[in-house]
Design a protein around this motif. Structure first.
Motif, PDB file in Angstrom:
ATOM      1  N   SER A  99     -12.243   5.041  -7.306  1.00  0.00           N
ATOM      2  CA  SER A  99     -12.050   6.333  -7.991  1.00  0.00           C
ATOM      3  C   SER A  99     -11.402   6.100  -9.355  1.00  0.00           C
ATOM      4  CB  SER A  99     -11.175   7.251  -7.141  1.00  0.00           C
ATOM      5  OG  SER A  99      -9.881   6.706  -6.968  1.00  0.00           O
ATOM      6  N   PRO A 100     -11.514   7.082 -10.259  1.00  0.00           N
ATOM      7  CA  PRO A 100     -10.911   6.934 -11.581  1.00  0.00           C
ATOM      8  C   PRO A 100      -9.412   7.240 -11.542  1.00  0.00           C
ATOM      9  CG  PRO A 100     -12.041   9.014 -11.457  1.00  0.00           C
ATOM     10  CD  PRO A 100     -12.306   8.310 -10.156  1.00  0.00           C
ATOM     11  N   LEU A 101      -8.735   6.807 -12.602  1.00  0.00           N
ATOM     12  CA  LEU A 101      -7.293   7.024 -12.692  1.00  0.00           C
ATOM     13  C   LEU A 101      -6.903   7.323 -14.130  1.00  0.00           C
ATOM     14  CD1 LEU A 101      -4.386   6.690 -11.308  1.00  0.00           C
ATOM     15  CD2 LEU A 101      -4.412   4.425 -12.370  1.00  0.00           C
ATOM     16  N   SER A 102      -5.972   8.228 -14.288  1.00  0.00           N
ATOM     17  CA  SER A 102      -5.387   8.487 -15.597  1.00  0.00           C
ATOM     18  C   SER A 102      -3.897   8.749 -15.418  1.00  0.00           C
ATOM     19  CB  SER A 102      -6.060   9.694 -16.265  1.00  0.00           C
ATOM     20  OG  SER A 102      -5.502   9.902 -17.542  1.00  0.00           O
ATOM     21  N   LEU A 103      -3.104   7.927 -16.084  1.00  0.00           N
ATOM     22  CA  LEU A 103      -1.651   8.097 -16.068  1.00  0.00           C
ATOM     23  C   LEU A 103      -1.191   8.411 -17.484  1.00  0.00           C
ATOM     24  CD1 LEU A 103      -0.547   5.004 -13.921  1.00  0.00           C
ATOM     25  CD2 LEU A 103      -1.194   7.289 -13.138  1.00  0.00           C
ATOM     26  N   GLY A 104      -0.199   9.277 -17.583  1.00  0.00           N
ATOM     27  CA  GLY A 104       0.239   9.689 -18.897  1.00  0.00           C
ATOM     28  C   GLY A 104       1.713   9.462 -19.158  1.00  0.00           C
ATOM     29  N   CYS A 105       2.028   9.427 -20.430  1.00  0.00           N
ATOM     30  CA  CYS A 105       3.398   9.192 -20.878  1.00  0.00           C
ATOM     31  C   CYS A 105       3.595   9.945 -22.187  1.00  0.00           C
ATOM     32  CB  CYS A 105       3.593   7.687 -21.067  1.00  0.00           C
ATOM     33  SG  CYS A 105       5.156   7.190 -21.796  1.00  0.00           S
ATOM     34  N   THR A 106       4.670  10.719 -22.262  1.00  0.00           N
ATOM     35  CA  THR A 106       4.972  11.472 -23.486  1.00  0.00           C
ATOM     36  C   THR A 106       6.402  11.205 -23.901  1.00  0.00           C
ATOM     37  OG1 THR A 106       3.421  13.227 -22.919  1.00  0.00           O
ATOM     38  CG2 THR A 106       5.127  13.760 -24.518  1.00  0.00           C
ATOM     39  N   ILE A 107       6.579  10.942 -25.190  1.00  0.00           N
ATOM     40  CA  ILE A 107       7.915  10.702 -25.733  1.00  0.00           C
ATOM     41  C   ILE A 107       8.253  11.814 -26.703  1.00  0.00           C
ATOM     42  CG2 ILE A 107       9.329   9.191 -27.174  1.00  0.00           C
ATOM     43  CD1 ILE A 107       6.447   7.836 -25.141  1.00  0.00           C
ATOM     44  N   LYS A 108       9.370  12.439 -26.500  1.00  0.00           N
ATOM     45  CA  LYS A 108       9.814  13.506 -27.377  1.00  0.00           C
ATOM     46  C   LYS A 108      11.109  13.111 -28.068  1.00  0.00           C
ATOM     47  CE  LYS A 108       6.511  16.367 -26.343  1.00  0.00           C
ATOM     48  NZ  LYS A 108       5.428  16.616 -27.352  1.00  0.00           N
ATOM     49  N   GLY A 109      11.236  13.503 -29.303  1.00  0.00           N
ATOM     50  CA  GLY A 109      12.476  13.264 -30.023  1.00  0.00           C
ATOM     51  C   GLY A 109      12.496  11.996 -30.845  1.00  0.00           C
ATOM     52  N   LYS A 110      11.377  11.272 -30.864  1.00  0.00           N
ATOM     53  CA  LYS A 110      11.286  10.062 -31.671  1.00  0.00           C
ATOM     54  C   LYS A 110       9.967  10.072 -32.431  1.00  0.00           C
ATOM     55  CE  LYS A 110      15.103   7.887 -30.748  1.00  0.00           C
ATOM     56  NZ  LYS A 110      16.108   7.622 -31.796  1.00  0.00           N
ATOM     57  N   SER A 111      10.024   9.724 -33.676  1.00  0.00           N
ATOM     58  CA  SER A 111       8.817   9.672 -34.481  1.00  0.00           C
ATOM     59  C   SER A 111       8.312   8.240 -34.551  1.00  0.00           C
ATOM     60  CB  SER A 111       9.112  10.185 -35.887  1.00  0.00           C
ATOM     61  OG  SER A 111       7.959  10.121 -36.689  1.00  0.00           O
ATOM     62  N   SER A 112       7.014   8.089 -34.331  1.00  0.00           N
ATOM     63  CA  SER A 112       6.344   6.789 -34.422  1.00  0.00           C
ATOM     64  C   SER A 112       7.005   5.688 -33.595  1.00  0.00           C
ATOM     65  CB  SER A 112       6.255   6.339 -35.889  1.00  0.00           C
ATOM     66  OG  SER A 112       5.562   7.282 -36.657  1.00  0.00           O
ATOM     67  N   PRO A 113       7.227   5.940 -32.335  1.00  0.00           N
ATOM     68  CA  PRO A 113       7.815   4.879 -31.513  1.00  0.00           C
ATOM     69  C   PRO A 113       6.775   3.813 -31.171  1.00  0.00           C
ATOM     70  CG  PRO A 113       7.233   6.723 -30.134  1.00  0.00           C
ATOM     71  CD  PRO A 113       6.928   7.148 -31.544  1.00  0.00           C
ATOM     72  N   ASN A 114       7.251   2.620 -30.842  1.00  0.00           N
ATOM     73  CA  ASN A 114       6.389   1.627 -30.206  1.00  0.00           C
ATOM     74  C   ASN A 114       6.305   2.008 -28.733  1.00  0.00           C
ATOM     75  OD1 ASN A 114       6.260   0.144 -32.615  1.00  0.00           O
ATOM     76  ND2 ASN A 114       8.068  -1.053 -32.063  1.00  0.00           N
ATOM     77  N   LEU A 115       5.119   1.946 -28.177  1.00  0.00           N
ATOM     78  CA  LEU A 115       4.930   2.346 -26.790  1.00  0.00           C
ATOM     79  C   LEU A 115       4.339   1.200 -25.970  1.00  0.00           C
ATOM     80  CD1 LEU A 115       3.458   5.925 -27.336  1.00  0.00           C
ATOM     81  CD2 LEU A 115       5.811   5.293 -26.778  1.00  0.00           C
ATOM     82  N   TYR A 116       4.704   1.143 -24.718  1.00  0.00           N
ATOM     83  CA  TYR A 116       4.315   0.036 -23.852  1.00  0.00           C
ATOM     84  C   TYR A 116       3.964   0.554 -22.457  1.00  0.00           C
ATOM     85  CZ  TYR A 116       7.324  -2.103 -27.414  1.00  0.00           C
ATOM     86  OH  TYR A 116       7.905  -2.464 -28.604  1.00  0.00           O
ATOM     87  N   TRP A 117       3.015  -0.131 -21.836  1.00  0.00           N
ATOM     88  CA  TRP A 117       2.753   0.062 -20.407  1.00  0.00           C
ATOM     89  C   TRP A 117       3.098  -1.228 -19.672  1.00  0.00           C
ATOM     90  CZ3 TRP A 117       2.305   4.300 -17.809  1.00  0.00           C
ATOM     91  CH2 TRP A 117       1.731   5.433 -18.372  1.00  0.00           C
ATOM     92  N   TYR A 118       3.860  -1.067 -18.604  1.00  0.00           N
ATOM     93  CA  TYR A 118       4.206  -2.185 -17.732  1.00  0.00           C
ATOM     94  C   TYR A 118       3.771  -1.852 -16.314  1.00  0.00           C
ATOM     95  CZ  TYR A 118       7.001  -5.031 -20.904  1.00  0.00           C
ATOM     96  OH  TYR A 118       7.411  -5.857 -21.924  1.00  0.00           O
ATOM     97  N   TRP A 119       3.489  -2.896 -15.566  1.00  0.00           N
ATOM     98  CA  TRP A 119       3.093  -2.756 -14.168  1.00  0.00           C
ATOM     99  C   TRP A 119       3.984  -3.645 -13.322  1.00  0.00           C
ATOM    100  CZ3 TRP A 119       0.245  -6.698 -11.336  1.00  0.00           C
ATOM    101  CH2 TRP A 119      -0.147  -6.291 -10.058  1.00  0.00           C
ATOM    102  N   GLN A 120       4.393  -3.089 -12.195  1.00  0.00           N
ATOM    103  CA  GLN A 120       5.251  -3.833 -11.273  1.00  0.00           C
ATOM    104  C   GLN A 120       4.624  -3.749  -9.890  1.00  0.00           C
ATOM    105  OE1 GLN A 120       9.159  -2.110 -10.538  1.00  0.00           O
ATOM    106  NE2 GLN A 120      10.108  -4.137 -10.542  1.00  0.00           N
ATOM    107  N   ALA A 121       4.075  -4.859  -9.409  1.00  0.00           N
ATOM    108  CA  ALA A 121       3.564  -4.898  -8.048  1.00  0.00           C
ATOM    109  C   ALA A 121       4.747  -4.834  -7.091  1.00  0.00           C
ATOM    110  CB  ALA A 121       2.771  -6.174  -7.824  1.00  0.00           C
ATOM    111  N   THR A 122       4.489  -4.382  -5.896  1.00  0.00           N
ATOM    112  CA  THR A 122       5.552  -4.293  -4.898  1.00  0.00           C
ATOM    113  C   THR A 122       6.194  -5.657  -4.703  1.00  0.00           C
ATOM    114  OG1 THR A 122       4.397  -2.503  -3.780  1.00  0.00           O
ATOM    115  CG2 THR A 122       6.126  -3.630  -2.546  1.00  0.00           C
ATOM    116  N   GLY A 123       7.488  -5.735  -4.951  1.00  0.00           N
ATOM    117  CA  GLY A 123       8.196  -7.005  -4.817  1.00  0.00           C
ATOM    118  C   GLY A 123       7.969  -7.958  -5.966  1.00  0.00           C
ATOM    119  N   GLY A 124       7.279  -7.508  -7.002  1.00  0.00           N
ATOM    120  CA  GLY A 124       6.948  -8.395  -8.108  1.00  0.00           C
ATOM    121  C   GLY A 124       7.722  -8.089  -9.367  1.00  0.00           C
ATOM    122  N   THR A 125       7.472  -8.874 -10.392  1.00  0.00           N
ATOM    123  CA  THR A 125       8.162  -8.679 -11.662  1.00  0.00           C
ATOM    124  C   THR A 125       7.420  -7.671 -12.529  1.00  0.00           C
ATOM    125  OG1 THR A 125       9.210  -9.816 -13.512  1.00  0.00           O
ATOM    126  CG2 THR A 125       6.983 -10.521 -12.923  1.00  0.00           C
TER     127      THR A 125
END
Lengths: 114, 111
Positions: free
Chosen positions: B17-43
């Protein structure tokens, strides 16, 4: 490539005892930034402390760490552990102030018991 | 004060199935943005980063894609989920330096 090594997967100790978590790193960059993040259960990681100055002690919330470039280390210490310190601790490395990536170690789980 | 909001809080999705996850930052202009993933028990594994609208750099593919349609929005998506996509997805922001502030995360279980 850059890497961070945390040798302890789990540290268990009694409240009031000192704790030290090991962190060593590898990087080709001469001015890396080192970080410690703490992640409590079911929460997201939170910055605990950071450093980019060689041989300068950094402190926050009772924890302290000193970046030693000669040994590529940034060990985290606390003189007296509290129950609330039970959490997952990550050491992380960025190549520079403008680094685009934060490289995390595998993490050390700290479990403090009464 | 700056805030970072991730949605949804948790998802259970079927393989393929498809997936869409979102992230919104308020109060900062032109931030650097990152996505991280953490497997269960992982880094924490960095997936993507973005320093400006419309520009996304991939660090690790994992059959995922990311987009930054607005200055304050970062989207992670895939057309077909795999079992290996299960884990904890974290969005983070920073300004000039590598001091990251993480969002509260999205827990994903693929079945």
């Amino acid at each position: 490539g850059d890497s961070v090594t945390q040798t302890e997967g789990l540290v268990t100790l009694t409240e009031g005892l000192p704790v030290m978590l090991n962190c060593t790193y590898q990087t080709i960059y001469s001015n890396p930034f080192l970080f410690w993040y703490v992640q409590h259960l079911n929460e997201s990681p939170r910055l605990l402390l950071k450093s980019f100055t060689d041989n300068k002690r950094t402190e926050h919330q009772g924890f302290h760490a000193t970046l030693h470039k000669s040994s590529s280390s940034f060990h985290l210490q606390k003189s007296s552990a509290q129950l609330s310190d039970s959490a997952l601790y990550y050491c992380a490395l960025s190549e520079s102030q403008g680094g685009r990536a934060l490289i995390f170690g595998t993490g050390t789980t700290v479990s403090v018991s009464p | 004060a700056q805030t970072i909001h991730q949605w949804p809080v948790a998802e259970i999705k079927a393989v393929g199935s498809p997936l869409s996850l979102g992230c919104t930052i308020k109060g900062k202009s032109s931030p650097n943005l990152y996505w991280y993933w953490q497997a269960t028990g992982g880094t924490l594994q960095q997936l993507f980063y973005s320093i400006t609208v419309g520009q996304v750099e991939s660090v690790v593919q994992l059959n995922l894609s990311a987009s930054r349609p607005k200055d304050d929005q970062f989207i992670l998506s895939t057309e077909k989920l795999l079992l290996s996509h299960s884990g904890f997805y974290l969005c983070a922001w920073s300004l000039e330096g590598p001091d990251y502030t993480f969002g509260s995360g999205t827990r994903l279980l693929v079945i």
